[in-house]
Design a protein around this motif. Structure first.
Motif, PDB file in Angstrom:
ATOM      1  N   ASN A 149       0.756  -1.292   0.033  1.00  0.00           N
ATOM      2  CA  ASN A 149       0.001   0.078  -0.086  1.00  0.00           C
ATOM      3  C   ASN A 149       1.063   1.357  -0.014  1.00  0.00           C
ATOM      4  OD1 ASN A 149      -1.594   2.075   0.658  1.00  0.00           O
ATOM      5  ND2 ASN A 149      -2.876   1.008   1.970  1.00  0.00           N
ATOM      6  N   LYS A 167       0.337   4.270   0.148  1.00  0.00           N
ATOM      7  CA  LYS A 167      -0.132   5.424   0.839  1.00  0.00           C
ATOM      8  C   LYS A 167       0.536   5.213   2.496  1.00  0.00           C
ATOM      9  CE  LYS A 167      -4.192   6.223  -1.764  1.00  0.00           C
ATOM     10  NZ  LYS A 167      -5.625   6.469  -1.574  1.00  0.00           N
ATOM     11  N   MET A 168       0.928   3.939   2.767  1.00  0.00           N
ATOM     12  CA  MET A 168       1.430   3.761   4.019  1.00  0.00           C
ATOM     13  C   MET A 168       2.791   4.199   4.378  1.00  0.00           C
ATOM     14  SD  MET A 168      -0.567   0.328   4.953  1.00  0.00           S
ATOM     15  CE  MET A 168      -0.157   0.476   6.710  1.00  0.00           C
ATOM     16  N   GLU A 187       3.908  -1.028   6.992  1.00  0.00           N
ATOM     17  CA  GLU A 187       3.554  -1.363   5.614  1.00  0.00           C
ATOM     18  C   GLU A 187       3.787  -2.839   5.282  1.00  0.00           C
ATOM     19  OE1 GLU A 187       7.585  -0.174   5.932  1.00  0.00           O
ATOM     20  OE2 GLU A 187       5.801   0.726   6.157  1.00  0.00           O
ATOM     21  N   ASP A 243       0.681  -4.891   6.967  1.00  0.00           N
ATOM     22  CA  ASP A 243      -0.422  -4.679   6.262  1.00  0.00           C
ATOM     23  C   ASP A 243      -0.486  -5.791   5.055  1.00  0.00           C
ATOM     24  OD1 ASP A 243      -3.004  -3.183   4.861  1.00  0.00           O
ATOM     25  OD2 ASP A 243      -1.211  -3.012   3.378  1.00  0.00           O
ATOM     26  N   GLY A 271      -6.787   0.320  13.949  1.00  0.00           N
ATOM     27  CA  GLY A 271      -7.395   1.233  12.733  1.00  0.00           C
ATOM     28  C   GLY A 271      -6.851   2.511  12.731  1.00  0.00           C
ATOM     29  N   ALA A 272      -5.706   2.890  13.480  1.00  0.00           N
ATOM     30  CA  ALA A 272      -5.400   4.329  13.708  1.00  0.00           C
ATOM     31  C   ALA A 272      -4.902   4.861  12.431  1.00  0.00           C
ATOM     32  CB  ALA A 272      -4.352   4.484  14.869  1.00  0.00           C
ATOM     33  N   SER A 273      -5.138   6.255  12.174  1.00  0.00           N
ATOM     34  CA  SER A 273      -4.417   6.815  10.940  1.00  0.00           C
ATOM     35  C   SER A 273      -2.933   6.762  10.849  1.00  0.00           C
ATOM     36  CB  SER A 273      -4.694   8.115  10.850  1.00  0.00           C
ATOM     37  OG  SER A 273      -4.148   9.108  11.727  1.00  0.00           O
ATOM     38  N   GLN A 274      -2.405   6.652   9.788  1.00  0.00           N
ATOM     39  CA  GLN A 274      -0.975   6.824   9.523  1.00  0.00           C
ATOM     40  C   GLN A 274      -0.257   7.765  10.019  1.00  0.00           C
ATOM     41  OE1 GLN A 274       1.234   4.567   7.058  1.00  0.00           O
ATOM     42  NE2 GLN A 274      -0.233   3.387   8.278  1.00  0.00           N
ATOM     43  N   GLN A 275      -0.881   8.935   9.923  1.00  0.00           N
ATOM     44  CA  GLN A 275      -0.051  10.204  10.648  1.00  0.00           C
ATOM     45  C   GLN A 275      -0.178   9.994  12.384  1.00  0.00           C
ATOM     46  OE1 GLN A 275       1.371  12.527   8.870  1.00  0.00           O
ATOM     47  NE2 GLN A 275       2.415  12.706  10.606  1.00  0.00           N
ATOM     48  N   PHE A 276      -1.164   9.457  12.635  1.00  0.00           N
ATOM     49  CA  PHE A 276      -1.299   9.340  14.383  1.00  0.00           C
ATOM     50  C   PHE A 276      -0.210   8.396  14.729  1.00  0.00           C
ATOM     51  CE2 PHE A 276      -2.956   7.689  18.367  1.00  0.00           C
ATOM     52  CZ  PHE A 276      -2.970   8.730  18.939  1.00  0.00           C
TER      53      PHE A 276
END
Length: 236
Positions: A156, A158-159, A163, A166, A213-218
């Protein structure tokens, strides 16, 4: 069966030359190519890589998932093998990977052990023999057949963090996964810049956030707050 070794890099001049020489020595008699997917290093990573016979890609984004995808995009091998610049695959790694593929395991990794004699790090290493997701990580290196990689549409892109986790989750839904009982030697530099407990706490927190499921930025912000990472510029 040709192997494409894909190495994502950022300012790895201290490690890349030694790794490439080692890989070439181990792959004698094998059809292979070495691909360094670089994210704009400001040191001599690219020059050293080319001097040692690697194909060097200048990637547009500083993102390991993107870099590995770019390397795979130009790869010619039937086996893709993703290796970090500060890792050393075990002796005869090609034969071990080929054997695993011949037995129906289209993707997998090795166990690892650190380039350190610290007892607590040996405990971490021991658990990498088990298949549970919590004991995985890019440091163990990852092999996959070219056909399986295409079916998964690669990493992915975007990760920026987690990564490999995932990727493994998606891959294991379609393919058998093998943990080969040989050890990759990995750098303990992250533990040398932080305490053992601090690194393991950071890993546990980020792994838990990933499963929630936390956001990448967090996750990135949390990880950067918890530890000093030797490659921090790639985790922003």
């Amino acid at each position: 069966m040709e192997m494409s070794v894909i190495i994502p890099t950022l300012n790895e001049e201290k490690n890349i030359g030694k790794l490439l020489i080692y890989l070439k020595n181990q792959l004698q008699g094998v059809a292979f190519e070495l691909i360094v997917a670089d994210a704009g290093s400001s040191d001599n990573t690219s020059e050293i890589s080319m001097k040692n016979g690697a194909i060097v890609l200048n990637c547009e984004r500083m993102c390991r998932a993107h870099q590995m995808n770019e390397g795979a995009r130009i790869a010619k091998g039937a086996i893709l093998y993703f290796v970090h610049a500060d890792a050393r695959p075990p002796a005869n790694f090609f034969e071990a990977i080929q054997s695993a593929i011949n037995h129906g395991y289209e993707l997998g990794c090795f166990r690892f052990k650190f380039d350190s004699n610290r007892f607590l790090l040996a405990i971490n290493s021991y658990f990498t023999r088990f298949k549970a997701l919590a004991f995985r990580g890019g440091d163990q290196t990852l092999y996959i057949t070219e056909g399986a990689f295409k079916k998964l549409n690669g990493f992915n892109g975007k990760m920026r963090i987690m990564e490999e986790y995932d990727f493994i989750i998606r891959a294991k839904k379609l393919f058998k996964f093998k943990v080969i009982p040989k050890e990759v030697i990995v750098s303990a530099r992250k533990y040398e810049e932080n305490s053992y407990w601090r690194v393991n706490f950071a890993n546990l927190v980020v792994f838990t956030l990933f499963r929630w499921g936390a956001s990448q930025q967090f996750m990135l912000n949390t990880y950067n707050r918890l530890i000093n990472h030797p490659k921090a510029e790639s985790l922003k």
